[in-house]
Write a protein that holds these residues in place. Structure first.
Motif, short mmCIF file in Angstrom:
data_model
loop_
_atom_site.label_atom_id
_atom_site.label_comp_id
_atom_site.label_asym_id
_atom_site.label_seq_id
_atom_site.Cartn_x
_atom_site.Cartn_y
_atom_site.Cartn_z
N ALA A 240 4.24 16.39 -9.67
CA ALA A 240 3.69 15.41 -8.73
C ALA A 240 2.87 14.35 -9.45
CB ALA A 240 2.83 16.11 -7.67
N GLN A 241 2.10 14.76 -10.48
CA GLN A 241 1.26 13.78 -11.18
C GLN A 241 2.11 12.83 -12.02
OE1 GLN A 241 -2.26 15.34 -12.92
NE2 GLN A 241 -2.88 13.38 -13.80
N ILE A 242 3.16 13.34 -12.65
CA ILE A 242 4.04 12.44 -13.40
C ILE A 242 4.75 11.47 -12.46
CG2 ILE A 242 6.12 12.30 -14.83
CD1 ILE A 242 5.35 14.91 -16.13
N MET A 243 5.26 11.97 -11.35
CA MET A 243 5.98 11.11 -10.41
C MET A 243 5.08 10.03 -9.82
SD MET A 243 9.15 11.95 -10.35
CE MET A 243 9.76 11.25 -8.80
N GLU A 244 3.83 10.36 -9.60
CA GLU A 244 2.87 9.38 -9.08
C GLU A 244 2.66 8.24 -10.07
OE1 GLU A 244 -1.80 9.26 -7.55
OE2 GLU A 244 -0.82 11.16 -8.01
N ASP A 245 2.87 8.52 -11.36
CA ASP A 245 2.61 7.54 -12.41
C ASP A 245 3.85 6.73 -12.79
OD1 ASP A 245 0.08 7.18 -14.27
OD2 ASP A 245 1.83 6.87 -15.55
N THR A 246 5.01 7.08 -12.25
CA THR A 246 6.25 6.39 -12.61
C THR A 246 6.83 5.65 -11.40
OG1 THR A 246 7.73 8.22 -12.04
CG2 THR A 246 6.74 8.26 -14.24
N ASP A 247 7.92 4.93 -11.67
CA ASP A 247 8.65 4.24 -10.61
C ASP A 247 10.02 4.89 -10.38
OD1 ASP A 247 6.61 2.31 -10.37
OD2 ASP A 247 7.42 1.20 -12.09
N LEU A 248 10.13 6.16 -10.71
CA LEU A 248 11.41 6.86 -10.57
C LEU A 248 11.86 6.91 -9.11
CD1 LEU A 248 10.93 9.83 -13.07
CD2 LEU A 248 12.59 7.97 -13.27
N GLU A 278 14.51 21.96 -9.96
CA GLU A 278 14.62 22.09 -8.49
C GLU A 278 14.00 20.89 -7.80
OE1 GLU A 278 12.02 24.59 -5.35
OE2 GLU A 278 13.14 25.85 -6.76
N LEU A 279 12.83 20.45 -8.28
CA LEU A 279 12.14 19.31 -7.67
C LEU A 279 12.88 18.01 -7.94
CD1 LEU A 279 8.50 20.40 -8.58
CD2 LEU A 279 9.51 20.41 -6.30
N LEU A 280 13.43 17.85 -9.13
CA LEU A 280 14.21 16.65 -9.46
C LEU A 280 15.46 16.57 -8.59
CD1 LEU A 280 13.88 16.76 -13.35
CD2 LEU A 280 12.98 14.96 -11.88
N ASP A 281 16.14 17.69 -8.44
CA ASP A 281 17.34 17.70 -7.59
C ASP A 281 17.00 17.30 -6.16
OD1 ASP A 281 18.86 18.47 -9.72
OD2 ASP A 281 18.92 20.60 -9.18
N LYS A 282 15.89 17.79 -5.67
CA LYS A 282 15.47 17.49 -4.30
C LYS A 282 15.22 16.00 -4.12
CE LYS A 282 11.88 18.69 -0.93
NZ LYS A 282 10.64 19.50 -0.69
N ASP A 283 14.67 15.34 -5.18
CA ASP A 283 14.37 13.91 -5.10
C ASP A 283 15.54 13.03 -5.54
OD1 ASP A 283 11.84 14.34 -4.10
OD2 ASP A 283 10.86 14.30 -6.07
N GLY A 284 16.66 13.65 -5.90
CA GLY A 284 17.84 12.87 -6.26
C GLY A 284 17.77 12.22 -7.63
N ILE A 285 16.94 12.76 -8.52
CA ILE A 285 16.82 12.23 -9.88
C ILE A 285 17.67 13.08 -10.80
CG2 ILE A 285 15.24 11.76 -11.78
CD1 ILE A 285 13.07 11.39 -9.59
N ARG A 286 18.56 12.43 -11.56
CA ARG A 286 19.53 13.14 -12.38
C ARG A 286 18.97 13.42 -13.77
NH1 ARG A 286 24.75 9.43 -11.88
NH2 ARG A 286 23.15 7.81 -12.03
N VAL A 287 19.23 14.62 -14.27
CA VAL A 287 18.81 15.00 -15.63
C VAL A 287 19.96 14.72 -16.58
CG1 VAL A 287 18.05 16.86 -17.12
CG2 VAL A 287 17.21 16.74 -14.77
N TYR A 288 19.77 13.75 -17.46
CA TYR A 288 20.80 13.41 -18.45
C TYR A 288 20.81 14.41 -19.58
CZ TYR A 288 23.55 10.52 -21.65
OH TYR A 288 24.53 10.05 -22.49
N ASP A 289 19.62 14.88 -19.99
CA ASP A 289 19.51 15.88 -21.04
C ASP A 289 18.18 16.60 -20.87
OD1 ASP A 289 20.28 17.34 -23.25
OD2 ASP A 289 19.49 15.89 -24.71
N ALA A 290 18.14 17.86 -21.26
CA ALA A 290 16.91 18.65 -21.17
C ALA A 290 16.70 19.41 -22.46
CB ALA A 290 16.96 19.60 -19.98
N ASP A 291 15.45 19.68 -22.78
CA ASP A 291 15.11 20.38 -24.01
C ASP A 291 13.95 21.33 -23.74
OD1 ASP A 291 15.39 20.97 -26.70
OD2 ASP A 291 15.28 18.87 -27.35
#
Length: 593
Positions: A240-248, A278-291
């Protein structure tokens, strides 16, 4: 805590020897400074140099390689590299196209890399820098430039390395790296403290049921201390804190890094990522790569950070470009460097010669640390009314021993609101100054003694302290007309000149909770009392510096790693101001006899 080390003073040099030895196919150590250089010399491109304190492995040295950095300048544990290390590392990899520096936004790194750039520009080498500032907990969005750099370094280094290898100009490479920085956000949480090698106490304390939310990479206090929470609760809060700081927005693509701080397992990181995805999927944000990995660590600190790196087509192209080092790889892995047997033998012989030279220097340093520095049988009896060159030399030797002895005290003070490395840095710089001073028994210019001691500190300490405390001696004495004897007035003028240089370099004023809070009143006291003689002047300066130390307890930090604490830093004295007071106390004690 038991550390698998030999001598705390040699941790970085021995670590680098083992690190380069294990990966000699890819790296080599700079023969003179603590810098790691890529074996693959790439021409006709901008050189990328990264760096910062050791103790965060594999960052920074582990990110030198194909498609990544050409060199890494490595400082002491949790302390920035000194300007000379930065300068020499960049000189070794410069191809004539300019040098881009990428590093975390910390006061010590900013000061030392700025000075390293100045040295390079004096040699006609073009430079630029990008300071990573991804930690959303360390400053609000309107003060982005004050944010710390943490695990976001991984993405900025990746993009900068690809842009350099693509043959872009220095201006274009800088633009791409800045774009990567501006698209990166991180938040971290600490569950257990780290402990510096050779230090008796952890850099901070946490209760068994406590966590520190927003903790910095060096153990800087976070924004909130709270009770232990399950992984899903922590992950949701951080998301939530990261999302509040971005324009995603829905449809955007990002890369995600869940980074362990040193003692956190991949199992735990995977559990955190499960909730983030799970939270990204719910908001419709796609993960291009994860580490999920431990890239930016903090010794054995427990905890993790979450980083989002927002992509566009340009950044995606750079992200997909091949890169390889032993700790990080993306894209096609073909083309890694491989030396022929004859070259290997030549390199091995060169490394053996370098190692023999380092062993000899290490032995010389050890010899220089033994025994008392002051020569009481040579010192004039009673109170000194002026300082000859040899009086000044012995006085500074006395101060070096005093600061080295106070290393645990300074470490304890710095651990309260910093990362606990101030005592280590000061002691290390004073040891180098001591070595230099012991070689100057025949010096007849008093100013040259101060200048040499300051330069030795500046070029060896790293961290903000290296530039600032080196300047305390160096800046005031540099360029002064040689004098065999200096008076109280001369010393007062010298320290006034040093104060101005330090404030010009670091921009700190009285009230900012820095060493200036002790130095400025001490200099004022010297100017007011220099006509009374050397000892009365130094007594006044010592008293004023001590009051300045007490005053720092009232201030909110404006610089350094305590800056993010805001009001939580009130009540604690500043370690740098304390060192200033001890230096003036040492001057007074020696002059008084």
């Amino acid at each position: 805590m038991r550390k698998i080390i030999n001598d705390a003073d040699h941790v970085v040099s021995e670590m680098m020897e083992g690190f380069v030895g294990a990966y000699s196919r890819y790296f080599r150590k700079h023969p003179e400074v603590n810098a790691i250089l890529s074996r693959q010399k790439r021409t006709d491109k901008v050189a990328l140099v990264i760096g910062g304190g050791s103790g965060h492995e594999p960052m920074f040295g582990g990110f030198v390689g194909k498609g990544l950095a050409d060199a890494a300048a490595c400082g002491n544990i949790f302390a920035s590299p000194d300007p000379n290390t930065i300068y020499e590392a960049a000189k070794a990899v410069d191809n004539g196209k300019g040098v881009l520096f990428v590093y975390g936004c910390y006061a010590g790194d900013n000061l030392n890399f700025d000075m390293g750039e100045e040295f390079l520009r004096d040699d006609g080498i073009r430079t630029a820098h990008v300071r990573v500032q991804d930690d959303v907990a360390s400053a609000p969005k309107e003060r982005m430039e004050d944010r710390r750099g943490i695990a976001g370094d991984v993405f900025v280094v990746k993009i900068a390395g690809a842009a350099c290898d693509a043959g872009l100009s220095l201006e274009e490479v800088t633009r791409a790296a800045e774009k990567a920085r501006d698209h990166t956000r991180t938040i971290g949480v600490a569950t257990a403290p780290a402990q510096l090698p050779g230090v008796d106490k952890p850099i901070f304390e946490l209760g068994e049921d406590e966590i520190e939310y927003g903790m910095g990479l060096h153990g800087e206090r976070g924004v909130l201390r709270t009770l232990w929470q399950p992984a899903d609760v922590l992950a949701a809060k951080m998301y939530a804190q990261i999302m509040e700081d971005t324009d995603l927005q829905a449809g955007d693509e990002i890369c995600v890094l869940v980074n362990g701080l040193g003692s956190t397992t991949i199992t735990e990181l995977a559990i955190v990522y499960r909730k983030i995805k799970e939270l990204l999927d719910k908001d419709g944000i796609r993960v291009y790569d994860a580490d999920l990995n431990n890239y930016c660590t903090s010794q054995e600190m427990g905890g993790f950070s979450v980083t989002f790196f927002q992509l566009d087509e340009e950044l995606k192209g750079y992200y997909d470009s091949p890169c390889y080092c032993p700790y990080y790889a993306k894209g096609e892995l073909a083309g890694s460097s491989c030396r022929q047997a004859e070259e290997q033998e030549t390199v091995k012989k060169a490394e053996n010669r370098e190692a023999e030279g380092e062993d000899k220097r290490d032995g010389d340093a050890s010899d220089g640390e033994a025994g008392a520095a002051v020569e009481p049988d040579i010192r004039q009896k009673g109170v000194l009314n002026e300082l000859s060159a040899q009086d000044a030399r012995r006085m500074l030797l006395y101060i070096t021993d005093k600061i080295i002895e106070k290393k645990p005290y300074l470490t304890e003070i710095d651990s309260a609101i910093g990362d606990g490395d101030h005592g280590i840095g000061m002691a290390g710089g004073m040891k180098k100054a001591k070595e230099k001073l012991e070689q100057m028994a025949g010096e007849e210019n008093a100013y040259a003694v101060f200048e040499a001691a300051g330069k030795a500190m500046l070029m060896s300490m790293g961290g903000a302290s290296g530039v600032i405390f080196g300047s305390l001696y160096l800046a005031g004495a540099k360029g002064m007309e040689p004098k065999p004897v200096i008076t109280a007035k001369d010393l007062a003028r010298m320290e006034q000149k040093s104060l101005l240089a330090i404030q010009e370099r670091g921009k700190a004023e009285v009230g900012d909770k820095t060493m200036v809070d002790a130095l400025a009143p001490a200099v004022d006291a010297m100017k007011a009392s220099c006509n009374e003689g050397l000892l009365p002047m130094l007594r006044a300066a010592e008293a004023a510096a001590l009051q300045g130390v007490e005053d720092t307890k009232k201030y909110v930090a404006k610089f350094g790693r305590a800056k993010s604490l805001m009001e939580r830093a009130v009540g604690y004295q500043d370690a740098g101001a304390t060192s200033v007071w001890l230096i003036f106390q040492g001057m007074r004690e020696y002059v008084e006899g």
